[in-house]
Structures are given as structure tokens and as C-alpha cells.
Design a protein around this motif. Structure first.
Motif, PDB file in Angstrom:
ATOM      1  N   SER A 188       0.725  -1.106   0.101  1.00 17.93           N
ATOM      2  CA  SER A 188       0.074   0.062  -0.116  1.00 17.93           C
ATOM      3  C   SER A 188       0.870   1.264   0.092  1.00 17.93           C
ATOM      4  CB  SER A 188      -0.837  -0.112   1.247  1.00 17.93           C
ATOM      5  OG  SER A 188      -0.996   1.332   1.714  1.00 17.93           O
ATOM      6  N   PRO A 208       1.547   5.025   0.465  1.00 21.05           N
ATOM      7  CA  PRO A 208       0.842   6.136   1.148  1.00 21.05           C
ATOM      8  C   PRO A 208       1.429   7.416   0.273  1.00 21.05           C
ATOM      9  CG  PRO A 208       2.687   5.372   2.471  1.00 21.05           C
ATOM     10  CD  PRO A 208       2.746   4.400   1.010  1.00 21.05           C
ATOM     11  N   GLU A 209       1.951   7.278  -0.763  1.00 19.77           N
ATOM     12  CA  GLU A 209       2.437   8.501  -1.402  1.00 19.77           C
ATOM     13  C   GLU A 209       1.195   9.197  -1.875  1.00 19.77           C
ATOM     14  OE1 GLU A 209       6.205   6.273  -1.019  1.00 19.77           O
ATOM     15  OE2 GLU A 209       4.103   5.658  -1.753  1.00 19.77           O
ATOM     16  N   ALA A 257       0.680   3.488   5.569  1.00 16.61           N
ATOM     17  CA  ALA A 257       1.080   2.127   5.914  1.00 16.61           C
ATOM     18  C   ALA A 257       2.070   2.075   7.018  1.00 16.61           C
ATOM     19  CB  ALA A 257       1.800   1.383   4.542  1.00 16.61           C
ATOM     20  N   VAL A 258       1.415   0.957   7.737  1.00 14.63           N
ATOM     21  CA  VAL A 258       2.537   0.704   9.164  1.00 14.63           C
ATOM     22  C   VAL A 258       3.421  -0.039   8.580  1.00 14.63           C
ATOM     23  CG1 VAL A 258       2.709  -0.464  11.428  1.00 14.63           C
ATOM     24  CG2 VAL A 258       0.616   0.982  10.639  1.00 14.63           C
ATOM     25  N   SER A 259       4.541   0.344   9.029  1.00 15.82           N
ATOM     26  CA  SER A 259       5.858  -0.391   8.408  1.00 15.82           C
ATOM     27  C   SER A 259       5.846  -1.887   8.978  1.00 15.82           C
ATOM     28  CB  SER A 259       7.045   0.146   9.050  1.00 15.82           C
ATOM     29  OG  SER A 259       8.241  -0.737   8.929  1.00 15.82           O
ATOM     30  N   TYR A 296      11.843  -1.042   3.128  1.00 16.38           N
ATOM     31  CA  TYR A 296      10.779  -0.877   4.105  1.00 16.38           C
ATOM     32  C   TYR A 296      10.747   0.613   4.521  1.00 16.38           C
ATOM     33  CZ  TYR A 296       9.991  -6.026   4.743  1.00 16.38           C
ATOM     34  OH  TYR A 296       9.941  -7.220   4.446  1.00 16.38           O
ATOM     35  N   THR A 311       8.877   2.754   2.596  1.00 18.53           N
ATOM     36  CA  THR A 311       7.548   2.463   2.885  1.00 18.53           C
ATOM     37  C   THR A 311       6.887   3.272   3.740  1.00 18.53           C
ATOM     38  OG1 THR A 311       7.743   0.290   1.402  1.00 18.53           O
ATOM     39  CG2 THR A 311       5.637   0.798   2.561  1.00 18.53           C
ATOM     40  N   GLY A 312       7.814   2.787   4.885  1.00 16.83           N
ATOM     41  CA  GLY A 312       7.177   3.428   6.208  1.00 16.83           C
ATOM     42  C   GLY A 312       7.778   4.799   6.560  1.00 16.83           C
ATOM     43  N   HIS A 313       8.223   5.572   5.690  1.00 16.91           N
ATOM     44  CA  HIS A 313       8.766   6.841   5.846  1.00 16.91           C
ATOM     45  C   HIS A 313       9.627   6.986   6.991  1.00 16.91           C
ATOM     46  CE1 HIS A 313       6.227   8.307   2.611  1.00 16.91           C
ATOM     47  NE2 HIS A 313       5.447   7.445   3.135  1.00 16.91           N
ATOM     48  N   GLN A 316      14.828   1.977  10.657  1.00 16.14           N
ATOM     49  CA  GLN A 316      14.004   0.846   9.990  1.00 16.14           C
ATOM     50  C   GLN A 316      14.761  -0.474  10.297  1.00 16.14           C
ATOM     51  OE1 GLN A 316      11.175   0.916   8.525  1.00 16.14           O
ATOM     52  NE2 GLN A 316      11.192  -1.143   8.908  1.00 16.14           N
ATOM     53  N   ASP A 373      14.492  -1.665  13.643  1.00 16.81           N
ATOM     54  CA  ASP A 373      12.959  -2.371  13.890  1.00 16.81           C
ATOM     55  C   ASP A 373      13.154  -3.719  13.278  1.00 16.81           C
ATOM     56  OD1 ASP A 373      10.192  -2.095  14.398  1.00 16.81           O
ATOM     57  OD2 ASP A 373       9.730  -1.710  12.332  1.00 16.81           O
ATOM     58  N   TYR A 402      10.692  -8.047  14.009  1.00 13.53           N
ATOM     59  CA  TYR A 402      10.624  -9.167  13.083  1.00 13.53           C
ATOM     60  C   TYR A 402      10.839 -10.475  13.571  1.00 13.53           C
ATOM     61  CZ  TYR A 402       9.134  -5.512   9.606  1.00 13.53           C
ATOM     62  OH  TYR A 402       8.600  -4.712   9.081  1.00 13.53           O
TER      63      TYR A 402
END
Lengths: 175, 462
Positions: free
Chosen positions: A35, A37-38, A124-126, B129, B132-134, B140, B143, B148
Motif C-alpha cells: 500500500s 501512502p504517497e 501503511a504501518v511499517s 521498508y 514505505t514506512g517513511h 528501520q 526495527d 520481526y
């Protein structure tokens, strides 16, 4: 020298092979992975925000069960005069311990975000991108139902992502 | 002269591999076996890529590209680990079909490639990742490692893998003993084991997908079974069955020692002249490592003999072995045997301690046989009296060449070889010696008109 050349050649051909594989895949978002989010793909969600706040409906609206890669996600939205006041999660992927723990981690964050935004515009949650995507889409479908004045979830799912032939409201049609 | 001052430093005595030694393809190793091996390995890689392809509907944005690259490299690295371990499982059929040296070469090349894949996997997954997660890369990465499933183990495995890659690098290897390097190398088994869990727990192509998980389990458990059987249980079984012991030890030349080993049912070992075993002597300081040494005499059913040049570590301690010391021998390995000879006439080219397998072949090869033996000095010509005796008995010819003071030097070139052995182009040629010598010798032999298929050389690659 020959050794260095061979290393460079192997590295380059591996990188180009992987890039080729990635390039051959579709690059538009009519499928649920990652997903995004951009803003570029957020058009669909953005457009729905006014409808959520602009409407005057009150009640609970059950969203579609959105099929993600790891299992279905379904939420129920509670609206008070068009304002999103609560999101209850009915289904998340729970095939295994890992899915459950990911969902347990992600759901509260997503709900917090959704309530803050007053709509389905959640990042999106990482580590839970599929679940986040399913959450956003199920919530969006619930809000759509609120707009169109239908209680409950008797409408056939519009967002049948699992079939691969989905027709989501997001922009970006095939070239 | 350069031709006779070849690299005969201690390392040479152990038939140690040096980079870029490329064995020619001898007739004993049919190209078909190599083709089948290639098909299996690359076919498996294609199937792994197919798994990713089937599971990936689309690739979105920069994050999608990075995460996708991370998944592909991760899958390939996971597959490559299984292949790399399988190459070193010492399955006799595979060893004989492909050759110990080729397997080791593939393993070394594949190992470097896999280190690259693993680094690429870690970097692209974390950055994908993060995008994606900014979040930042460091956050990251932390994390992923901490939260994980199975990632703490996988991180430990990754670090272990990097350490092993570091000590296997050419520069580092020159500074440490073979035994230490080998022991550290075994740490990769632990690394592969530690990294296994995270593949199934986090891999998008495995999580919640039973068929893919089963395939992965079969691949890894199958390889583990091969290693367990051929590297642990079979040697133990053989040790119990043959009960090898050191009979006596004899100095052949300065720093060159022969070890005579006896045991039970030795004929069952079916060792061919030219083959080698991995020897583990159960004495203090030696039991924990196994040295690869060729038989320096044909196995006669009553005893085995190796001749070892002292190069420190294992080989130096061999000279001090006490009679009665128990021995575990793993083998026989290697394809440099009389079965390779097609012409009925042979020429053997030995450099230094490379004489050992050729000494056994000199006695047993059928038909006409000639030997050229290069060494540093007169007294470095180990086994010389035996070679003269064999030559006298069977009518073979031996030419000695030493580069030391007042020596008689034979240049290692096509002209000299053709003069010594006028029918060289019709013969099978066996080459054994330090890598530099072997390369020079093979070039000279080719120039003298011997087709590649009749040049037999195995770079003992460890």
C-alpha cells in the motif's frame, strides 16, 4: 585483472537480471501489495474524505472484507453525523502467530490515524503494508456505503482484490 | 631460469589451491555430468525466481523496486546457501563425476556471489521498508532486527557469514594456517542454520504458504542429510570398520615424511593410484583437522602410504606421529587415476611434492610410461630411489631436473619435452605440482601437440 573483470561482469549481469524481472512486473496500483501512502496513489482516498465528513449519516457501516495476500481485512465504521468516531476491526489475517502479532501491532495505529484523519487516509504501518492497505480499503468502502445511504454490508464487494481483476476507485488506469 | 624456479614454497606441498587454476576437461569427466549439474543448479534458481514471480502482482514505486530486489536477492541467497553446502557434502558419486577441484572452485565462486547477494538483500530490504514506512535506514534496520520474527538469529547468522567471508578473502587466508581457516569456515554451517528461520517467517513467498515452505524444508533437510551422512556418519563408520593406525613414519627427504598406515579390510576402500584421502590423526593437536594427502604408493590391501611435505601446522606434526596412533581416513577422492589414460602411453610431469600421486601412477599405469621430476635441489628429490627401482623393473624412463647449485636444469617448455619424449603428442600426460608449475607444464604440453582431452590435472583445491 581477469578476476576483477569477472566479478564486475557477474555483478552487473545479476543487477540487470533483477532489474529486468522487476521491470517486467506491472507498476500501477490496482493490486494490493505495498500500500503506497504517497500522494500519487492517494488520490482515491483523498477524494473520499469530503464525502465522509460532508455527509450527515449516523450509524455503523460495515466495510467490505478486502482480501489481502495474508487473509481478509474487514472493518466497521461508526459515524456520528458524518464524522468518523470509531473503527471496529472485524477481520484481520490470523493464519499464524506472526500474522496475528503483526495485525495486533498495526491495528491500533491505523485506527488512531484514521480517526485523526476522519477518513481512510492512513499511512501503511511499517511491516504491515498489506494489512494497512486492506484496512484502508475496507474503511473506504464503509464510508462509501455511508455516503450512498446503505446500512450494513449487503452490497457485493467492489474491492475484490483477491481476484486480480479488481476495479478500485484509485486513479492510474492501464497505459 | 624462470622455468625451473617455479613457486615451490611450502604451500605447494599441500596441493593447496591457488586462484585461477583451471583444470582442463579430461575424458574421465564427461561434459554430460557438468551439463547436468549446471541444469540442476540453474533450474533450481529459475524455480526460485518463479516463486517470486508468481507471488508478486506488481512493483510500486521506488519502495516497491527496492523491496522487490530485496526479496529476489534474499530468495536467491537462501537457495545458494543450500547449493554451496551441497557442493561440499563430498558425495562420492558427485565427487567422481565432477572432480574435487571443480566442486571446490564452484563453491568458492558461488560463495563470493552469495556474500554479494546477502549484502544486497540486507541493504535493499531495509531501505525498501524504510521508504514505505517513511523512516530512516537506521531506525528501520533496528526495527526489522528487533521486532520481526527470527530476525535476531538471522542477524547473528549474517554477521557470522561476513566474518567467514572476511577470513576467506585471499589476503586474509595467506596469513593464517589452513587448519584455522577451515575451522572458521565451518562457522558458515551455523550461519546458514541461524538464517533459515527468518526466511520462512518473514519471506513474503513463504509466510502462510505451506507448499513453498515444504519445498524449502525438503531442500534444506536434504542437504543437511547429505552432509550428516557423508561428512560425519560415513567417516565414523569407515573408521570403525577399518581401524587404521600409523605403522611407522619415515623421512624421505629434508622436510618430507612418509606415513605408513595399516588397518583391516583395506581392499574394501578400493583406492586407485592417484587418489587422495583426508587424513585425521587422533593425536594431541592433530585430531581436530584433516589434511588432504595423496597416496604415494598403490594401495596393496595391507597398507596405505602417504608422503607429506612439511609446511607447518598439520603437515609438520605428521613427522612426529607415534606408531600406533589411530587414523581416520575419509575417501578415496579425486579422479587423477589410470582410468583417465586412453592412449596406452603416458608421460608424468611432477613438481616438488606433486610427485606423490604420480609415484603411484608411475608404478601402475599400463603401457609405456615416462616421468619428468622437477625439484629445487638434489636432496629434495623425494622417493628418488623408489622411482629408479620402478623404472628399472618396468623399463620406464625418469628425468630429474634440479635448479639448485650444480644442478641439471630442464626447461619446462615444449621443445625440451618433445626432445625427451618424441612421441609426446600421442601420450596421456598427467601433471601434478604447485599451481605455477602446473600452469607452465600444461602450456608446454599443449604447445607440444597434446590435445586438451589427454592432459590430466587436478588442482587439489581446498
Amino acid at each position: 585483472m581477469r578476476g576483477t573483470h569477472r566479478v564486475a561482469l557477474t555483478g552487473l549481469s545479476t543487477i540487470s537480471g533483477i532489474a529486468l524481472l522487476l521491470a517486467l512486473k506491472p507498476h500501477h496500483a490496482d493490486q494490493p501489495p505495498l500500500s503506497s501512502p504517497e500522494p500519487d496513489s492517494g488520490g482515491g482516498h483523498g477524494g473520499s474524505a469530503p464525502s465522509a465528513s460532508g455527509g450527515t449519516r449516523t450509524g455503523t457501516f460495515t466495510g467490505d472484507a478486502v482480501q489481502t495476500k495474508y487473509g481478509p481485512v474487514q472493518v466497521r465504521a461508526t459515524l456520528d453525523k458524518g464524522r468518523l468516531t470509531a473503527v471496529k476491526v472485524l477481520k484481520t489475517p490470523s493464519d499464524n502467530e506472526k500474522d496475528r502479532s503483526i495485525a495486533a501491532d498495526a491495528v491500533p495505529k491505523l485506527t488512531k490515524e484514521a480517526l485523526a484523519a476522519g477518513g481512510a487516509q492512513v499511512h501503511a504501518v511499517s511491516g504491515a503494508s498489506y494489512t494497512s492497505d486492506g484496512y484502508a480499503r475496507s474503511l473506504q468502502s464503509a464510508l462509501d456505503k455511508a455516503d450512498s445511504g446503505k446500512h450494513g454490508a449487503s452490497r457485493p464487494a467492489q474491492q475484490g482484490a483477491g481476484s486480480g481483476q479488481s476495479t478500485t476507485g484509485r486513479g492510474g488506469g492501464r497505459p | 631460469m624462470a622455468v625451473t624456479t617455479y613457486d615451490n614454497r611450502p604451500r605447494a606441498g599441500r596441493h593447496r589451491r591457488t586462484p585461477r587454476t583451471r583444470a582442463l576437461r579430461p575424458p574421465g569427466r564427461p561434459p554430460a555430468a557438468i551439463l547436468v549439474a549446471h541444469l540442476l543448479v540453474w533450474g533450481g534458481a529459475a524455480a526460485v525466481l518463479g516463486l517470486w514471480w508468481a507471488d508478486t502482482p506488481s512493483v510500486l514505486g521506488a519502495a516497491g523496486w527496492l523491496t522487490g530486489a530485496g526479496r529476489i536477492t534474499g530468495l536467491l541467497a537462501g537457495y545458494a546457501c543450500a547449493v554451496l553446502v551441497a557442493l561440499m557434502a563430498r558425495v562420492p558419486a558427485v565427487d567422481h563425476a565432477l572432480g574435487t577441484d571443480r566442486l571446490a572452485r564452484w563453491h568458492a565462486m558461488g560463495g563470493r556471489f552469495t556474500v554479494g547477494l546477502t549484502l544486497a538483500h540486507v541493504f535493499s530490504i531495509v531501505s525498501g521498508y524504510a521508504l514505505t514506512g517513511h523512516t530512516g535506514l537506521v531506525r528501520q534496520g533496528t526495527d526489522v532486527v528487533l521486532h520481526y520474527p527470527d530476525m535476531l538469529k538471522a542477524t547473528a547468522g549474517f554477521l557470522l557469514f561476513l566474518v567467514t567471508a572476511g577470513v576467506s578473502a585471499r589476503a586474509a587466508r595467506k596469513r593464517m594456517s589452513y587448519e584455522l581457516w577451515h575451522l572458521l569456515h565451518l562457522a558458515t554451517y551455523a550461519a546458514v542454520f541461524l538464517a533459515f528461520g527468518h526466511q520462512l517467517a518473514n519471506g513474503a513467498d513463504f509466510a502462510g504458504r505451506l507448499p513453498a515452505q515444504i519445498v524449502w524444508y525438503v531442500l534444506y533437510l536434504g542437504v543437511a542429510a547429505l552432509v550428516l551422512w557423508y561428512r560425519v556418519l560415513a567417516p565414523v563408520r569407515s573408521a570403525l570398520r577399518h581401524r587404521l593406525r600409523v605403522a611407522h613414519v619415515r623421512e624421505e627427504a629434508p622436510g618430507v615424511t612418509s606415513v605408513y598406515v595399516t588397518g583391516r579390510r583395506l581392499d574394501e576402500l578400493a583406492a586407485q593410484p592417484g587418489q587422495f584421502f583426508r587424513w585425521r590423526f587422533l593425536s594431541r593437536g592433530l585430531w581436530w583437522s584433516a589434511g588432504p594427502y595423496s597416496l604415494s604408493a598403490p594401495a596393496d590391501g595391507k597398507g596405505l602410504r602417504i608422503t607429506v611435505k612439511e609446511v607447518g601446522g598439520h603437515s609438520a606434526a605428521v613427522a612426529r606421529l607415534a606408531p600406533g596412533t589411530r587414523v581416520w581416513a575419509e575417501g578415496p577422492y579425486g579422479g587423477l587415476t589410470p582410468a583417465r589414460a586412453k592412449s596406452g602411453r603416458s608421460l608424468l610431469l611432477a613438481g616438488g611434492i606433486g610427485i606423490t600421486p604420480l609415484r603411484a601412477l608411475f608404478e601402475t599405469l599400463p603401457g609405456e610410461v615416462a616421468l619428468v621430476y622437477w625439484a629445487h635441489r638434489q636432496h629434495d628429490l623425494a622417493l628418488r630411489s623408489e622411482l629408479d627401482a620402478i623404472a628399472g623393473r618396468r623399463g620406464g624412463r625418469v628425468h630429474y631436473s634440479v635448479s639448485g647449485p650444480a644442478g641439471h636444469t630442464l626447461p619446462m617448455d615444449a621443445g625440451t619435452l618433445s626432445r625427451l619424449v618424441p612421441d609426446i603428442a600421442e601420450r596421456d600426460v598427467y601433471v601434478c605440482g604447485p599451481a605455477g608449475m602446473a600452469e607452465t607444464a600444461k602450456r608446454a604440453v599443449r604447445e607440444a601437440g597434446v590435445p586438451g582431452a589427454r592432459i590430466h590435472h587436478e588442482s587439489f583445491a581446498f
